[in-house]
Design a protein around this motif. Structure first.
Motif, PDB file in Angstrom:
ATOM      1  N   MET A  84       0.187  -5.050   2.029  1.00  0.00           N
ATOM      2  CA  MET A  84       1.164  -3.643   1.705  1.00  0.00           C
ATOM      3  C   MET A  84       1.624  -3.371   3.568  1.00  0.00           C
ATOM      4  O   MET A  84       2.667  -3.395   3.512  1.00  0.00           O
TER       5      MET A  84
ATOM      6  N   CYS B 205       4.639  -5.796   3.174  1.00  0.00           N
ATOM      7  CA  CYS B 205       5.494  -4.886   2.363  1.00  0.00           C
ATOM      8  C   CYS B 205       6.115  -4.222   3.432  1.00  0.00           C
ATOM      9  O   CYS B 205       8.179  -4.111   3.702  1.00  0.00           O
TER      10      CYS B 205
ATOM     11  N   MET C  76       8.194  -7.154  -1.971  1.00  0.00           N
ATOM     12  CA  MET C  76       7.190  -6.564  -3.300  1.00  0.00           C
ATOM     13  C   MET C  76       5.805  -7.478  -3.424  1.00  0.00           C
ATOM     14  O   MET C  76       4.954  -8.201  -2.362  1.00  0.00           O
ATOM     15  N   THR C  77       4.752  -5.985  -3.969  1.00  0.00           N
ATOM     16  CA  THR C  77       3.180  -7.128  -4.102  1.00  0.00           C
ATOM     17  C   THR C  77       2.776  -5.916  -5.164  1.00  0.00           C
ATOM     18  O   THR C  77       3.307  -5.278  -6.058  1.00  0.00           O
TER      19      THR C  77
ATOM     20  N   TYR D  24      -4.856   0.119  -0.663  1.00  0.00           N
ATOM     21  CA  TYR D  24      -3.215   0.325  -0.804  1.00  0.00           C
ATOM     22  C   TYR D  24      -3.213   1.724   0.688  1.00  0.00           C
ATOM     23  O   TYR D  24      -2.555   1.916   0.583  1.00  0.00           O
TER      24      TYR D  24
ATOM     25  N   TYR E 250      -0.499   2.889   2.585  1.00  0.00           N
ATOM     26  CA  TYR E 250       0.616   3.430   2.366  1.00  0.00           C
ATOM     27  C   TYR E 250       0.841   5.237   2.814  1.00  0.00           C
ATOM     28  O   TYR E 250       1.804   5.647   2.930  1.00  0.00           O
TER      29      TYR E 250
ATOM     30  N   HIS F 255       2.414   4.101   5.596  1.00  0.00           N
ATOM     31  CA  HIS F 255       4.287   4.053   5.482  1.00  0.00           C
ATOM     32  C   HIS F 255       4.688   5.541   5.026  1.00  0.00           C
ATOM     33  O   HIS F 255       6.216   5.544   5.623  1.00  0.00           O
TER      34      HIS F 255
ATOM     35  N   SER G 254      11.825   1.935   0.890  1.00  0.00           N
ATOM     36  CA  SER G 254      11.214   1.054   0.185  1.00  0.00           C
ATOM     37  C   SER G 254      10.780   1.743  -1.011  1.00  0.00           C
ATOM     38  O   SER G 254      11.472   2.834  -1.234  1.00  0.00           O
TER      39      SER G 254
ATOM     40  N   PHE H 171       8.465   2.052  -4.882  1.00  0.00           N
ATOM     41  CA  PHE H 171       7.241   1.576  -5.398  1.00  0.00           C
ATOM     42  C   PHE H 171       6.982   1.944  -6.659  1.00  0.00           C
ATOM     43  O   PHE H 171       7.050   2.646  -7.135  1.00  0.00           O
ATOM     44  N   SER H 172       6.278   1.606  -7.708  1.00  0.00           N
ATOM     45  CA  SER H 172       5.990   0.889  -8.705  1.00  0.00           C
ATOM     46  C   SER H 172       4.872   0.491  -8.948  1.00  0.00           C
ATOM     47  O   SER H 172       4.135  -0.350  -8.740  1.00  0.00           O
ATOM     48  N   ILE H 173       4.013   1.480 -10.050  1.00  0.00           N
ATOM     49  CA  ILE H 173       2.502   1.313 -10.517  1.00  0.00           C
ATOM     50  C   ILE H 173       2.477   1.566 -12.452  1.00  0.00           C
ATOM     51  O   ILE H 173       2.849   1.776 -12.225  1.00  0.00           O
TER      52      ILE H 173
END
Length: 71
Positions: A22, A25, A36-37, A47, A51, A54, A61, A63-65
């Protein structure tokens, strides 16, 4: 992905854990790059610390979970 990404002009890096991934990224985003990660479900909690950082530096950025639940 490790084989295909360089063929498409990307860079593949292996991090030692999710926290480091993270942070890499976030650093890439601060440098103006796309990054991406991905992780398995149990590693997601790592994370949390980067985060929070961040949220303070606010790089551009996304974020896709994703979660795949078993049946």
């Amino acid at each position: 992905m490790s084989l295909r990404l360089p063929q498409e002009g990307g860079v593949y890096l292996q991090a030692e854990d999710e926290c480091a991934a993270m942070h890499m990224c976030i650093g890439a985003a601060l440098g103006g790059l796309k990054a991406m990660t991905a992780t398995s479900g149990p590693g997601f909690i790592l994370y949390a610390d980067p985060y929070g950082w961040h949220s303070g530096v606010r790089p551009r950025s996304l974020f896709s979970i994703q979660d795949e639940s078993g049946q």
